[in-house]
Design a protein around this motif. Structure first.
Motif, PDB file in Angstrom:
ATOM      1  N   ILE A  81       0.835  -1.200   0.000  1.00  0.00           N
ATOM      2  CA  ILE A  81       0.000   0.000   0.000  1.00  0.00           C
ATOM      3  C   ILE A  81       0.873   1.254   0.000  1.00  0.00           C
ATOM      4  CG2 ILE A  81      -1.644   1.338   1.372  1.00  0.00           C
ATOM      5  CD1 ILE A  81      -2.861  -1.319   2.273  1.00  0.00           C
ATOM      6  N   SER A  82       1.961   1.237   0.774  1.00  0.00           N
ATOM      7  CA  SER A  82       2.880   2.373   0.807  1.00  0.00           C
ATOM      8  C   SER A  82       3.540   2.592  -0.557  1.00  0.00           C
ATOM      9  CB  SER A  82       3.963   2.152   1.869  1.00  0.00           C
ATOM     10  OG  SER A  82       3.395   2.064   3.170  1.00  0.00           O
ATOM     11  N   MET A  83       3.882   1.485  -1.239  1.00  0.00           N
ATOM     12  CA  MET A  83       4.475   1.590  -2.575  1.00  0.00           C
ATOM     13  C   MET A  83       3.492   2.216  -3.564  1.00  0.00           C
ATOM     14  SD  MET A  83       6.477  -2.063  -2.774  1.00  0.00           S
ATOM     15  CE  MET A  83       6.982  -1.835  -4.489  1.00  0.00           C
ATOM     16  N   ILE A  84       2.236   1.807  -3.470  1.00  0.00           N
ATOM     17  CA  ILE A  84       1.228   2.363  -4.374  1.00  0.00           C
ATOM     18  C   ILE A  84       1.045   3.856  -4.124  1.00  0.00           C
ATOM     19  CG2 ILE A  84      -1.207   2.315  -4.997  1.00  0.00           C
ATOM     20  CD1 ILE A  84      -1.183  -0.682  -4.341  1.00  0.00           C
ATOM     21  N   ALA A  85       0.903   4.218  -2.838  1.00  0.00           N
ATOM     22  CA  ALA A  85       0.681   5.627  -2.498  1.00  0.00           C
ATOM     23  C   ALA A  85       1.906   6.481  -2.819  1.00  0.00           C
ATOM     24  CB  ALA A  85       0.316   5.748  -1.018  1.00  0.00           C
ATOM     25  N   GLY A  86       3.090   6.020  -2.368  1.00  0.00           N
ATOM     26  CA  GLY A  86       4.305   6.788  -2.605  1.00  0.00           C
ATOM     27  C   GLY A  86       4.662   6.864  -4.076  1.00  0.00           C
ATOM     28  N   GLY A  87       4.552   5.724  -4.781  1.00  0.00           N
ATOM     29  CA  GLY A  87       4.863   5.710  -6.204  1.00  0.00           C
ATOM     30  C   GLY A  87       3.938   6.603  -7.000  1.00  0.00           C
ATOM     31  N   SER A  88       2.659   6.596  -6.655  1.00  0.00           N
ATOM     32  CA  SER A  88       1.700   7.457  -7.350  1.00  0.00           C
ATOM     33  C   SER A  88       2.034   8.929  -7.146  1.00  0.00           C
ATOM     34  CB  SER A  88       0.280   7.169  -6.849  1.00  0.00           C
ATOM     35  OG  SER A  88      -0.093   5.829  -7.123  1.00  0.00           O
ATOM     36  N   ALA A  89       2.424   9.291  -5.921  1.00  0.00           N
ATOM     37  CA  ALA A  89       2.783  10.684  -5.638  1.00  0.00           C
ATOM     38  C   ALA A  89       4.016  11.107  -6.435  1.00  0.00           C
ATOM     39  CB  ALA A  89       3.030  10.861  -4.139  1.00  0.00           C
ATOM     40  N   VAL A  90       5.019  10.221  -6.483  1.00  0.00           N
ATOM     41  CA  VAL A  90       6.233  10.518  -7.246  1.00  0.00           C
ATOM     42  C   VAL A  90       5.915  10.635  -8.736  1.00  0.00           C
ATOM     43  CG1 VAL A  90       8.488   9.607  -7.954  1.00  0.00           C
ATOM     44  CG2 VAL A  90       7.783   9.476  -5.564  1.00  0.00           C
ATOM     45  N   ALA A  91       5.028   9.748  -9.224  1.00  0.00           N
ATOM     46  CA  ALA A  91       4.656   9.803 -10.637  1.00  0.00           C
ATOM     47  C   ALA A  91       3.960  11.113 -10.985  1.00  0.00           C
ATOM     48  CB  ALA A  91       3.739   8.619 -10.973  1.00  0.00           C
ATOM     49  N   VAL A  92       3.118  11.593 -10.089  1.00  0.00           N
ATOM     50  CA  VAL A  92       2.434  12.871 -10.320  1.00  0.00           C
ATOM     51  C   VAL A  92       3.443  14.015 -10.384  1.00  0.00           C
ATOM     52  CG1 VAL A  92       0.859  14.550  -9.290  1.00  0.00           C
ATOM     53  CG2 VAL A  92       0.242  12.135  -9.332  1.00  0.00           C
ATOM     54  N   VAL A  93       4.412  13.986  -9.474  1.00  0.00           N
ATOM     55  CA  VAL A  93       5.458  15.018  -9.484  1.00  0.00           C
ATOM     56  C   VAL A  93       6.245  14.941 -10.786  1.00  0.00           C
ATOM     57  CG1 VAL A  93       7.602  15.794  -8.398  1.00  0.00           C
ATOM     58  CG2 VAL A  93       5.651  15.124  -6.978  1.00  0.00           C
ATOM     59  N   GLY A  94       6.631  13.745 -11.201  1.00  0.00           N
ATOM     60  CA  GLY A  94       7.385  13.577 -12.436  1.00  0.00           C
ATOM     61  C   GLY A  94       6.602  14.044 -13.650  1.00  0.00           C
ATOM     62  N   LEU A  95       5.306  13.710 -13.681  1.00  0.00           N
ATOM     63  CA  LEU A  95       4.459  14.145 -14.796  1.00  0.00           C
ATOM     64  C   LEU A  95       4.362  15.665 -14.846  1.00  0.00           C
ATOM     65  CD1 LEU A  95       2.519  13.473 -17.106  1.00  0.00           C
ATOM     66  CD2 LEU A  95       0.677  13.316 -15.408  1.00  0.00           C
ATOM     67  N   GLY A  96       4.190  16.273 -13.662  1.00  0.00           N
ATOM     68  CA  GLY A  96       4.114  17.732 -13.610  1.00  0.00           C
ATOM     69  C   GLY A  96       5.406  18.387 -14.078  1.00  0.00           C
ATOM     70  N   TYR A  97       6.535  17.826 -13.646  1.00  0.00           N
ATOM     71  CA  TYR A  97       7.841  18.368 -14.039  1.00  0.00           C
ATOM     72  C   TYR A  97       8.046  18.224 -15.548  1.00  0.00           C
ATOM     73  CZ  TYR A  97      12.806  19.525 -13.581  1.00  0.00           C
ATOM     74  OH  TYR A  97      14.026  20.129 -13.680  1.00  0.00           O
ATOM     75  N   PHE A  98       7.678  17.053 -16.076  1.00  0.00           N
ATOM     76  CA  PHE A  98       7.815  16.804 -17.515  1.00  0.00           C
ATOM     77  C   PHE A  98       6.944  17.771 -18.317  1.00  0.00           C
ATOM     78  CE2 PHE A  98       5.659  14.747 -21.124  1.00  0.00           C
ATOM     79  CZ  PHE A  98       6.737  14.606 -21.990  1.00  0.00           C
ATOM     80  N   MET A  99       5.677  17.913 -17.908  1.00  0.00           N
ATOM     81  CA  MET A  99       4.767  18.799 -18.628  1.00  0.00           C
ATOM     82  C   MET A  99       5.230  20.241 -18.567  1.00  0.00           C
ATOM     83  SD  MET A  99       2.434  16.925 -20.006  1.00  0.00           S
ATOM     84  CE  MET A  99       1.215  18.172 -20.429  1.00  0.00           C
ATOM     85  N   GLY A 100       5.708  20.671 -17.385  1.00  0.00           N
ATOM     86  CA  GLY A 100       6.188  22.048 -17.246  1.00  0.00           C
ATOM     87  C   GLY A 100       7.384  22.314 -18.142  1.00  0.00           C
TER      88      GLY A 100
END
Length: 208
Positions: A81-100
């Motif tokens: 569960i921690s991997m899912i939550a933490g990984g999802s948060a990191v993915a959102v940050v990465g997506l935001g950085y990539f899009m920016g």
């Protein structure tokens, strides 16, 4: 009248004491009830068991102590569960950085190249060459940021994806232990087919 009032008061006191006793769950290895998994815990007849009560039940299911198996599966479930939550948060940050970075790069190329072409053309230079050079410079500056965003996105998504099967597998292991308890203490009644009177008349009836 006085005796009646005293009797009523005593009756209410007795009811209160009984309610306190009735609300107290006393679990032993001989306790029989319908057990269900509730996340990483247990419920018996819709009442959530404490850690100590759970340990008592797990200590003897068909003569086997399942405490170690339960705690191991529970720990891996929490990790998943921690991997899912933490990984999802990191993915959102990465997506935001990539899009920016991508948007900034596109704007930089469009605005920078256009400005360079206009300025260079005004002074009699090669506007196309100036625009191309500016585009290349902006692209070279932005590319590392885009790549970094993609790496962060990939790592986060991969971590979240890896956490899903870990969570599912260990939830199943916890449920299997609960099913083992219910199979021993709450076996399903055997079904039987009979012929005779039913609520809708004479016919076959399946009883279970």
């Amino acid at each position: 009248m006085k005796k009646l009032i005293v009797s009523i008061i005593l009756m209410f006191l007795a009811c209160g004491a009984y309610a306190q006793i009735a609300d107290t769950t006393v679990i032993s290895t001989e306790t029989i009830g319908v057990l269900k998994r509730a996340g990483g815990g247990m419920k018996m007849d819709k009442v959530r068991l404490s850690r100590e009560e759970r340990q008592i039940l797990l200590s003897d299911i068909g003569g086997i102590d399942y405490n170690a198996d339960w705690n191991k599966a529970k720990g891996w479930r929490a990790a998943g569960i921690s991997m899912i939550a933490g990984g999802s948060a990191v993915a959102v940050v990465g997506l935001g950085y990539f899009m920016g970075a991508a948007v900034a790069g596109m704007l930089g190329i469009v605005i920078g190249a256009g400005t360079a072409a206009v300025v260079t053309g005004a002074v009699g230079g090669d506007s196309n060459a100036a625009a191309q050079e500016t585009s290349n410079n902006v692209s070279n500056e932005v590319s590392p940021h885009i790549a970094a965003g993609l790496i962060i996105l990939t790592v986060g998504a991969g971590t979240a994806a890896a956490g899903i099967p870990i969570t599912i597998v260990n939830c199943k292991r916890l449920s299997n232990i609960v099913d083992e308890y219910n199979a021993i203490h709450n076996p399903a009644p055997e079904a039987s087919l009979s012929f005779g009177p039913t609520r809708n008349g004479i016919g076959l009836a399946l009883n279970f």
